[in-house]
Scaffold this active site. Structure first.
Site, short mmCIF file in Angstrom:
data_model
loop_
_atom_site.label_atom_id
_atom_site.label_comp_id
_atom_site.label_asym_id
_atom_site.label_seq_id
_atom_site.Cartn_x
_atom_site.Cartn_y
_atom_site.Cartn_z
N HIS A 1 -9.46 -0.93 -8.13
CA HIS A 1 -9.14 0.27 -7.37
C HIS A 1 -8.15 1.17 -8.11
O HIS A 1 -8.34 2.39 -8.16
CB HIS A 1 -8.57 -0.11 -6.00
N ASP B 1 0.83 -1.20 0.00
CA ASP B 1 0.00 0.00 0.00
C ASP B 1 0.86 1.25 0.00
O ASP B 1 1.62 1.49 0.93
CB ASP B 1 -0.89 -0.03 1.24
#
Length: 458
Positions: free
Chosen positions: A367, A269
């Site tokens: 995403h 991330d």
């Protein structure tokens, strides 16, 4: 996860303090740039740039605006030697200091610490402008002492007596309700208008909003808790605690080499975060006087807080290949789907790539596709989010996820349009629940002898 619409701090501490925030006219000494100031005298403590570890929260643009994570970098500057204990031990974190005073508040651009305490307070009826001024002076004086590794001058409880400052930062923000209570309604920024309702929001008002927001970061949990407890006791009679939350990120030195962190979904991330040195960075993060921005907020920012629960039981029930399609990246190394052999996390995403059957390699609702800059008009935020795990919720599922924090020059052009886009089309949204929210005006920093919020209150 992707961070293409948000920003993350990765510069060395020293260069940021020397040159000011990138793209902001070289405002030297900006508190909140990636720096901790000049090196202290011998024995006075170590600046944070001498350490190795992870930095700045590299969160997805949203996990409905964001999933937790951190971008790793070498905190050492050229010629610096990382202090350490016995051979092979992690670098010493305790002596690292981040000065409280400066043109910008600390805790915005500095590398993300391992621990955070978030809290909001409501101003007491009758406290008014004078009570607010007194409290902000007291809080600023205490935050400066604790950041320097000194004991609090009142209500010192010795909880962190044996620790150094551990890169402690204390950042203050003002909620919309504060301005009416303090007789400052004519100075409330237009950008503090309430955030709109987003699809699937399940917000608990008792765990969001508030008149005064406090973000306390440190590389030691006791140091952060100690600071919050002291500030809470100093506020007694003037402001009452409304809500509190604790979060964590990867501890500096936890990995054998600097690398991008993972969130509670197990995803790498923080990939592709824009950097503070990039053109236009400061204009997207920090406020400038003019238009409907009040002069007192120039050099400050707006902060959006969201408590975002991750539906981990549902997520972990998905096969890994399904998880990868939701995100658009391989889980093992972060390489984008559809990339050629040998691709790595930093390989550019090819949104036109096709699989063997002719379908999109990166699905339409992945995403990273929905979060791409082209899909959001270039909207940008600087995020310093932290993971949280608070046991089980009333439904028996993990009460865990992200304490999302995003600094920006104008939430009407940053968080709001991005979150609208994600709520409509991001496949990741099925695994998230926004449970609390807050919006705060973050004033500029305080000079030596001054206090945060002085340009508003005086």
């Amino acid at each position: 996860m992707e961070s293409t619409n948000s920003t993350n701090s990765t510069r060395s501490a020293e260069s940021a303090r020397d040159n000011g925030a990138a793209g902001n006219g070289g405002n030297a000494g900006a508190a909140g740039s990636d720096t901790v100031g000049a090196a202290p005298a011998a024995g006075a403590g170590l600046t944070r740039r001498t350490l190795l570890g992870t930095a700045g929260a590299g969160l997805v643009v949203g996990v409905g605006a964001g999933a937790a994570g951190a971008v790793a970098l070498d905190r050492s500057g050229p010629g610096d030697a990382a202090p350490s204990g016995p051979e092979g031990a992690a670098p010493a974190l305790g002596p690292a200091r981040v000065p409280f005073h400066g043109e910008r508040q600390a805790g915005i651009l500095e590398p993300q610490q391992a621990r955070v305490q978030l809290a909001a307070f409501d101003l007491a009826d009758g406290a008014g402008r004078d009570g607010l001024r007194s409290l902000l002076r007291r809080w600023s004086r205490t935050a400066a002492r604790l950041a320097a590794g000194e004991p609090a001058d009142e209500f010192e409880n010795q909880v962190a007596l044996d620790a150094g400052p551990c890169s402690l930062t204390v950042t203050f923000g003002f909620g919309a309700g504060l301005f009416d209570k303090a007789g400052l309604a004519d100075r409330r920024p237009a950008g503090l208008e309430p955030l709109p309702a987003f699809p699937a929001d399940a917000l608990d008002p008792a765990r969001g909003d508030g008149d005064l927001f406090v973000q306390i970061g440190a590389d030691d949990a006791l140091v952060a808790v100690h600071a919050l407890r002291v500030l809470q006791r100093q506020a007694a009679g003037t402001a009452a605690l409304r809500w509190q939350a604790s979060g964590f990120a990867r501890t500096p030195g936890a990995t054998p080499r600097p690398m991008t962190g993972r969130n509670l979904m197990g995803q790498i991330d923080g990939t592709n975060n824009p950097k503070p040195g990039e053109e236009g960075f400061a204009a997207k993060v920090f406020c400038a006087a003019g238009g409907d921005q009040p002069a007192w907020l120039a050099g400050g920012s707006f902060l959006v807080f969201r408590r975002i629960r991750m539906l981990l039981d549902n997520w972990e029930a998905l096969p890994v290949d399904r998880q990868e399609r939701v995100i658009g990246r391989r889980k093992t190394d972060g390489a984008p789907l559809g990339a050629p052999a040998g691709a790595v996390e930093s390989t550019p995403v090819d949104l036109g790539a096709q699989g063997p059957d002719g379908s999109l390699a990166v699905p339409a609702d992945a995403h990273i596709r929905v979060a791409a800059p082209a899909a959001n008009g270039g909207a940008a935020m600087l995020r310093r989010g932290f993971s949280y795990h608070d046991g089980l919720s009333s439904d028996g599922a993990p009460d865990a996820g992200l304490l999302f924090l995003a600094f920006q020059a104008d939430p009407r052009k940053g968080f709001t349009p991005v979150q609208r886009k994600l709520a409509r089309g991001d496949g990741l949204s099925r695994f998230l629940r926004h449970e609390a929210s807050g919006l705060y005006a973050v004033p500029p920093g305080a000079p030596e002898g001054g206090y945060v919020g002085q340009s508003l209150v005086d």
